[in-house]
Design a protein around this motif. Structure first.
Motif, PDB file in Angstrom:
ATOM      1  N   ALA A  58      48.044  43.769  27.324  1.00  0.00           N
ATOM      2  CA  ALA A  58      49.039  44.435  26.483  1.00  0.00           C
ATOM      3  C   ALA A  58      49.962  43.411  25.833  1.00  0.00           C
ATOM      4  O   ALA A  58      50.296  43.510  24.647  1.00  0.00           O
ATOM      5  N   HIS A  59      50.367  42.413  26.594  1.00  0.00           N
ATOM      6  CA  HIS A  59      51.254  41.374  26.071  1.00  0.00           C
ATOM      7  C   HIS A  59      50.599  40.616  24.920  1.00  0.00           C
ATOM      8  O   HIS A  59      51.253  40.305  23.908  1.00  0.00           O
ATOM      9  N   PHE A  60      49.307  40.311  25.056  1.00  0.00           N
ATOM     10  CA  PHE A  60      48.597  39.561  24.028  1.00  0.00           C
ATOM     11  C   PHE A  60      48.056  40.446  22.908  1.00  0.00           C
ATOM     12  O   PHE A  60      47.426  39.947  21.969  1.00  0.00           O
ATOM     13  N   GLY A  61      48.280  41.760  23.027  1.00  0.00           N
ATOM     14  CA  GLY A  61      47.790  42.672  21.997  1.00  0.00           C
ATOM     15  C   GLY A  61      46.284  42.848  22.025  1.00  0.00           C
ATOM     16  O   GLY A  61      45.656  43.107  20.994  1.00  0.00           O
ATOM     17  N   GLN A 141      34.950  36.006  24.457  1.00  0.00           N
ATOM     18  CA  GLN A 141      34.952  36.862  23.284  1.00  0.00           C
ATOM     19  C   GLN A 141      36.370  36.952  22.698  1.00  0.00           C
ATOM     20  O   GLN A 141      37.355  36.935  23.431  1.00  0.00           O
ATOM     21  N   ASP A 142      36.457  37.020  21.378  1.00  0.00           N
ATOM     22  CA  ASP A 142      37.754  37.061  20.710  1.00  0.00           C
ATOM     23  C   ASP A 142      38.614  38.216  21.204  1.00  0.00           C
ATOM     24  O   ASP A 142      39.841  38.104  21.270  1.00  0.00           O
ATOM     25  N   GLU A 143      37.977  39.344  21.549  1.00  0.00           N
ATOM     26  CA  GLU A 143      38.725  40.543  21.932  1.00  0.00           C
ATOM     27  C   GLU A 143      39.552  40.361  23.202  1.00  0.00           C
ATOM     28  O   GLU A 143      40.476  41.137  23.462  1.00  0.00           O
ATOM     29  N   ALA A 144      39.215  39.359  24.013  1.00  0.00           N
ATOM     30  CA  ALA A 144      39.936  39.146  25.275  1.00  0.00           C
ATOM     31  C   ALA A 144      40.189  37.669  25.533  1.00  0.00           C
ATOM     32  O   ALA A 144      40.471  37.278  26.659  1.00  0.00           O
ATOM     33  N   SER A 145      40.144  36.844  24.489  1.00  0.00           N
ATOM     34  CA  SER A 145      40.182  35.389  24.689  1.00  0.00           C
ATOM     35  C   SER A 145      41.518  34.898  25.239  1.00  0.00           C
ATOM     36  O   SER A 145      41.560  33.963  26.049  1.00  0.00           O
ATOM     37  N   HIS A 146      42.629  35.514  24.822  1.00  0.00           N
ATOM     38  CA  HIS A 146      43.934  35.092  25.325  1.00  0.00           C
ATOM     39  C   HIS A 146      44.051  35.360  26.827  1.00  0.00           C
ATOM     40  O   HIS A 146      44.489  34.497  27.597  1.00  0.00           O
ATOM     41  N   THR A 147      43.671  36.572  27.219  1.00  0.00           N
ATOM     42  CA  THR A 147      43.757  36.952  28.632  1.00  0.00           C
ATOM     43  C   THR A 147      42.845  36.088  29.484  1.00  0.00           C
ATOM     44  O   THR A 147      43.237  35.615  30.556  1.00  0.00           O
ATOM     45  N   LEU A 148      41.628  35.851  29.014  1.00  0.00           N
ATOM     46  CA  LEU A 148      40.688  35.037  29.779  1.00  0.00           C
ATOM     47  C   LEU A 148      41.150  33.596  29.886  1.00  0.00           C
ATOM     48  O   LEU A 148      40.983  32.957  30.928  1.00  0.00           O
ATOM     49  N   GLU A 149      41.750  33.068  28.814  1.00  0.00           N
ATOM     50  CA  GLU A 149      42.260  31.698  28.903  1.00  0.00           C
ATOM     51  C   GLU A 149      43.439  31.618  29.865  1.00  0.00           C
ATOM     52  O   GLU A 149      43.586  30.636  30.606  1.00  0.00           O
ATOM     53  N   GLY A 177      43.310  31.436   1.198  1.00  0.00           N
ATOM     54  CA  GLY A 177      42.535  32.669   1.078  1.00  0.00           C
ATOM     55  C   GLY A 177      41.051  32.461   1.276  1.00  0.00           C
ATOM     56  O   GLY A 177      40.257  33.383   1.081  1.00  0.00           O
ATOM     57  N   LYS A 178      40.632  31.239   1.653  1.00  0.00           N
ATOM     58  CA  LYS A 178      39.225  30.939   1.861  1.00  0.00           C
ATOM     59  C   LYS A 178      38.882  30.937   3.351  1.00  0.00           C
ATOM     60  O   LYS A 178      39.748  30.756   4.202  1.00  0.00           O
ATOM     61  N   VAL A 179      37.595  31.142   3.626  1.00  0.00           N
ATOM     62  CA  VAL A 179      37.126  31.119   5.006  1.00  0.00           C
ATOM     63  C   VAL A 179      37.026  29.667   5.473  1.00  0.00           C
ATOM     64  O   VAL A 179      36.386  28.846   4.812  1.00  0.00           O
ATOM     65  N   VAL A 180      37.657  29.363   6.602  1.00  0.00           N
ATOM     66  CA  VAL A 180      37.631  28.007   7.149  1.00  0.00           C
ATOM     67  C   VAL A 180      37.318  28.067   8.631  1.00  0.00           C
ATOM     68  O   VAL A 180      37.428  29.123   9.262  1.00  0.00           O
ATOM     69  N   HIS A 181      36.936  26.934   9.223  1.00  0.00           N
ATOM     70  CA  HIS A 181      36.697  26.856  10.662  1.00  0.00           C
ATOM     71  C   HIS A 181      38.025  26.666  11.388  1.00  0.00           C
ATOM     72  O   HIS A 181      38.872  25.881  10.960  1.00  0.00           O
ATOM     73  N   LYS A 182      38.202  27.398  12.472  1.00  0.00           N
ATOM     74  CA  LYS A 182      39.402  27.221  13.282  1.00  0.00           C
ATOM     75  C   LYS A 182      39.359  25.865  13.964  1.00  0.00           C
ATOM     76  O   LYS A 182      38.328  25.434  14.461  1.00  0.00           O
ATOM     77  N   ARG A 183      40.492  25.200  14.008  1.00  0.00           N
ATOM     78  CA  ARG A 183      40.584  23.941  14.732  1.00  0.00           C
ATOM     79  C   ARG A 183      40.788  24.217  16.211  1.00  0.00           C
ATOM     80  O   ARG A 183      41.658  25.006  16.572  1.00  0.00           O
ATOM     81  N   PRO A 184      39.995  23.598  17.078  1.00  0.00           N
ATOM     82  CA  PRO A 184      40.181  23.828  18.508  1.00  0.00           C
ATOM     83  C   PRO A 184      41.524  23.289  18.981  1.00  0.00           C
ATOM     84  O   PRO A 184      41.891  22.156  18.670  1.00  0.00           O
ATOM     85  N   ALA A 185      42.260  24.097  19.706  1.00  0.00           N
ATOM     86  CA  ALA A 185      43.551  23.668  20.243  1.00  0.00           C
ATOM     87  C   ALA A 185      43.397  23.349  21.721  1.00  0.00           C
ATOM     88  O   ALA A 185      42.525  23.877  22.406  1.00  0.00           O
ATOM     89  N   THR A 186      44.240  22.451  22.214  1.00  0.00           N
ATOM     90  CA  THR A 186      44.184  22.112  23.629  1.00  0.00           C
ATOM     91  C   THR A 186      44.469  23.340  24.475  1.00  0.00           C
ATOM     92  O   THR A 186      43.768  23.639  25.425  1.00  0.00           O
ATOM     93  N   VAL A 187      45.514  24.062  24.117  1.00  0.00           N
ATOM     94  CA  VAL A 187      45.845  25.333  24.767  1.00  0.00           C
ATOM     95  C   VAL A 187      46.257  26.299  23.673  1.00  0.00           C
ATOM     96  O   VAL A 187      46.999  25.935  22.757  1.00  0.00           O
ATOM     97  N   ASN A 188      45.769  27.524  23.750  1.00  0.00           N
ATOM     98  CA  ASN A 188      46.201  28.530  22.788  1.00  0.00           C
ATOM     99  C   ASN A 188      47.725  28.638  22.826  1.00  0.00           C
ATOM    100  O   ASN A 188      48.307  28.749  23.904  1.00  0.00           O
ATOM    101  N   PRO A 189      48.408  28.574  21.678  1.00  0.00           N
ATOM    102  CA  PRO A 189      49.878  28.561  21.685  1.00  0.00           C
ATOM    103  C   PRO A 189      50.505  29.790  22.327  1.00  0.00           C
ATOM    104  O   PRO A 189      51.555  29.694  22.961  1.00  0.00           O
ATOM    105  N   HIS A 190      49.873  30.967  22.180  1.00  0.00           N
ATOM    106  CA  HIS A 190      50.412  32.176  22.799  1.00  0.00           C
ATOM    107  C   HIS A 190      50.300  32.106  24.323  1.00  0.00           C
ATOM    108  O   HIS A 190      51.210  32.532  25.048  1.00  0.00           O
TER     109      HIS A 190
END
Length: 212
Positions: A58-61, A141-149, A177-190
């Protein structure tokens, strides 16, 4: 395939025992977060691990069905394949309609059940579910990636120098407005922010007030 040397079930159990209630108390203080407070208002009796995961999502939406699916207590693996629309990414299938009547669990990957419960508890199911990502070298999976991390870093104590197992796929650039690759972060900021806030809260929560 790759795996982790961490004894996931043991570490998860100890972590929930150590900080599970503190996390619940922290979320009680977030009065402006309506999703979190909706869960708190329902009451948090019962399985502490389940409630902690609910609050984190819920916290991570993130919707709980991005991680787990409830099914009838008598559902079998063939039933899942024939009668359920199960995503290709891993899901923890909880049998028993609701957590209070949970009798067993299954884990699915690519819509196929790959294992079933030995211990009929949510915590054992979550431990097995988390281990699947390392055994099969899967990204969250993106749908639960914050919680799993968060589970990876706070409960299982895996702090990979190369970041998390969250996907680094394509996103729409807000600037161009263009599609780009996400840069891998050491830790998700959230995730990093919540970890820091919890450490600060845990310190205040555990340190006794001085005697007057």
């Amino acid at each position: 395939m790759s795996s982790t040397d961490v004894k996931v079930m043991q570490v998860l159990e100890l972590s929930i025992e150590e900080c599970g209630q503190v996390i619940v108390e922290y979320f009680r203080t977030l009065s402006s977060h309506h999703g979190v407070q909706a869960i708190v208002s329902q009451g948090l009796d019962g399985d502490l691990t389940f409630h902690v995961v609910q609050l984190l999502m819920a916290h991570f939406g993130e919707s709980t069905d991005g991680l787990m699916i409830f099914a009838d207590a008598f559902v079998t693996p063939p039933d899942v394949k024939m009668n359920f629309t199960v995503p290709a990414s891993p899901r923890l299938i909880l049998l028993g309609d609701q957590i209070h009547t949970l009798c067993k669990w299954m884990i699915s990957i690519e819509s196929h059940v790959i294992c079933q419960s030995i211990q009929p508890t949510f915590q054992s199911g979550l431990a097995a579910f988390f281990a699947v990502f390392y055994v099969f070298n899967l990204q969250y999976q993106d749908e639960a990636s914050h919680t799993l991390e968060f589970i990876q870093r706070r409960f299982i104590c895996i702090h990979s120098e190369r970041g998390s197992k969250a996907t680094h796929g394509k996103v729409m650039s807000k600037r161009t407005g263009k599609v780009v690759h996400k840069r891998p972060a050491t830790v998700n900021p959230h995730v990093a922010t919540l970890l820091k806030n919890l450490l600060d809260f845990e310190w205040d929560f555990r340190v006794p007030l001085p005697l007057v």
